[in-house]
Design a protein around this motif. Sequence first.
Motif, PDB file in Angstrom:
ATOM      1  N   ALA A 130       0.848  -1.191   0.000  1.00 49.92           N
ATOM      2  CA  ALA A 130       0.000   0.000   0.000  1.00 49.92           C
ATOM      3  C   ALA A 130       0.884   1.242   0.000  1.00 49.92           C
ATOM      4  O   ALA A 130       1.834   1.349   0.781  1.00 49.92           O
ATOM      5  CB  ALA A 130      -0.912   0.000   1.227  1.00 49.92           C
ATOM      6  N   VAL A 131       0.590   2.151  -0.897  1.00 55.46           N
ATOM      7  CA  VAL A 131       1.341   3.406  -0.991  1.00 55.46           C
ATOM      8  C   VAL A 131       0.352   4.572  -0.977  1.00 55.46           C
ATOM      9  O   VAL A 131      -0.776   4.451  -1.456  1.00 55.46           O
ATOM     10  CB  VAL A 131       2.199   3.455  -2.277  1.00 55.46           C
ATOM     11  N   PRO A 132       0.770   5.730  -0.413  1.00 53.63           N
ATOM     12  CA  PRO A 132      -0.132   6.884  -0.381  1.00 53.63           C
ATOM     13  C   PRO A 132      -0.537   7.320  -1.780  1.00 53.63           C
ATOM     14  O   PRO A 132       0.269   7.299  -2.714  1.00 53.63           O
ATOM     15  CB  PRO A 132       0.698   7.964   0.324  1.00 53.63           C
ATOM     16  N   LYS A 133      -1.770   7.722  -1.905  1.00 58.34           N
ATOM     17  CA  LYS A 133      -2.326   8.075  -3.214  1.00 58.34           C
ATOM     18  C   LYS A 133      -1.867   9.453  -3.700  1.00 58.34           C
ATOM     19  O   LYS A 133      -1.747   9.682  -4.904  1.00 58.34           O
ATOM     20  CB  LYS A 133      -3.852   8.040  -3.118  1.00 58.34           C
ATOM     21  N   SER A 134      -1.621  10.374  -2.776  1.00 58.87           N
ATOM     22  CA  SER A 134      -1.241  11.730  -3.175  1.00 58.87           C
ATOM     23  C   SER A 134       0.087  11.697  -3.928  1.00 58.87           C
ATOM     24  O   SER A 134       0.982  10.912  -3.615  1.00 58.87           O
ATOM     25  CB  SER A 134      -1.130  12.648  -1.955  1.00 58.87           C
ATOM     26  N   SER A 135       0.228  12.556  -4.920  1.00 56.65           N
ATOM     27  CA  SER A 135       1.374  12.500  -5.825  1.00 56.65           C
ATOM     28  C   SER A 135       2.702  12.661  -5.091  1.00 56.65           C
ATOM     29  O   SER A 135       3.672  11.952  -5.383  1.00 56.65           O
ATOM     30  CB  SER A 135       1.235  13.567  -6.913  1.00 56.65           C
ATOM     31  N   VAL A 136       2.761  13.571  -4.126  1.00 60.56           N
ATOM     32  CA  VAL A 136       4.016  13.824  -3.410  1.00 60.56           C
ATOM     33  C   VAL A 136       4.420  12.624  -2.567  1.00 60.56           C
ATOM     34  O   VAL A 136       5.579  12.194  -2.576  1.00 60.56           O
ATOM     35  CB  VAL A 136       3.899  15.085  -2.535  1.00 60.56           C
ATOM     36  N   ILE A 156      16.238  10.990 -13.848  1.00 54.15           N
ATOM     37  CA  ILE A 156      15.852  12.391 -14.016  1.00 54.15           C
ATOM     38  C   ILE A 156      17.066  13.229 -13.627  1.00 54.15           C
ATOM     39  O   ILE A 156      17.740  12.950 -12.637  1.00 54.15           O
ATOM     40  CB  ILE A 156      14.664  12.752 -13.100  1.00 54.15           C
ATOM     41  N   ASN A 157      17.365  14.269 -14.402  1.00 52.87           N
ATOM     42  CA  ASN A 157      18.531  15.105 -14.099  1.00 52.87           C
ATOM     43  C   ASN A 157      18.455  15.705 -12.701  1.00 52.87           C
ATOM     44  O   ASN A 157      19.448  15.758 -11.984  1.00 52.87           O
ATOM     45  CB  ASN A 157      18.682  16.226 -15.138  1.00 52.87           C
ATOM     46  N   MET A 161      12.431  17.770  -6.964  1.00 48.04           N
ATOM     47  CA  MET A 161      11.034  18.194  -6.942  1.00 48.04           C
ATOM     48  C   MET A 161      10.182  17.420  -7.939  1.00 48.04           C
ATOM     49  O   MET A 161       9.024  17.748  -8.155  1.00 48.04           O
ATOM     50  CB  MET A 161      10.940  19.701  -7.237  1.00 48.04           C
ATOM     51  N   TYR A 162      10.765  16.398  -8.556  1.00 54.48           N
ATOM     52  CA  TYR A 162       9.996  15.602  -9.522  1.00 54.48           C
ATOM     53  C   TYR A 162       9.148  14.580  -8.776  1.00 54.48           C
ATOM     54  O   TYR A 162       9.619  13.872  -7.897  1.00 54.48           O
ATOM     55  CB  TYR A 162      10.949  14.877 -10.482  1.00 54.48           C
ATOM     56  N   ASP A 168       6.752   5.574 -13.898  1.00 59.31           N
ATOM     57  CA  ASP A 168       8.176   5.912 -13.939  1.00 59.31           C
ATOM     58  C   ASP A 168       9.061   4.771 -13.438  1.00 59.31           C
ATOM     59  O   ASP A 168      10.287   4.911 -13.376  1.00 59.31           O
ATOM     60  CB  ASP A 168       8.453   7.169 -13.107  1.00 59.31           C
ATOM     61  N   ILE A 169       8.451   3.651 -13.038  1.00 58.39           N
ATOM     62  CA  ILE A 169       9.231   2.479 -12.626  1.00 58.39           C
ATOM     63  C   ILE A 169       9.737   1.774 -13.880  1.00 58.39           C
ATOM     64  O   ILE A 169       8.951   1.326 -14.718  1.00 58.39           O
ATOM     65  CB  ILE A 169       8.371   1.505 -11.782  1.00 58.39           C
TER      66      ILE A 169
END
Length: 269
Positions: A130-136, A156-157, A161-162, A168-169
Amino acid sequence: MIRNSLILILLTILLFSCSNNDKNDDEIIVKIGHVGEYDYEIWDSMKDDFLKNNVILETVYFSDYQYLNSALDNRDIDLNVFQNYAFFVDETNRYGYNLSIISKTYIARMNMYSRVFTNIGQISMGAKIAVPKSSVNLSRALKILDSIGFVRLKEINDNNMYNYKLDDIRENHLHLDFILTEGSKIYSIMDSVDAAFVNYSYSHDFDNENIIYYDDPSKYASDTYVNLIVSRDEDEFNELYIRISESYKEKIRNKINENKLNGLIMADY
């Protein structure tokens, strides 16, 4: 009859005068938005300290962190104490909130909990996480998994803050199955997952669960996740709010030094 009416009027004036004398016109009320119970005692002690100077600190507790910046922007509260820098930047950019950072406080670990396992080595092929749903917070959970070596994220360079997404996995060695869940609801699904990432604000619900991985923020962009005390833009230099922030930081620091708030790392800014 006239005499009785005059007596009644005089009594009314006297009562009104007394009630006004009882009211302290110098009192200032500061409403502080908050999530979680870990610093309950700190706010209680601060309430007593500030009351001596006619300042009433009113803590307003929210069950979900998604509403605190909106409440601050709408003037329902005066300060909030719950979010990290990444969340603050994401929310203010997304919704156009006119909010400012009063102070930086600490970094809170995002540990991995389990009801069925006792150590991270037991995580096996196809495990449900289970992982938090919010993007951050999802991004942070993925960065932690990358630092452990369970997944590999695309390069990512500047990933400070990305906000990483599941897409992205690039490598998922154990074919982990990620269950996106609201942070406040993760506890309710613990029976149906193998492990879960938990925000510190909700960690008091997990006292009886096993911590199978202790988050080490130094292994990824930890400064991005330093927690904040936030006000509206117009109050950025409010002397009272700054005093409240400094008092909070001092008391938090003392608790951390006394090992009474495990999971918090003081940020010396």
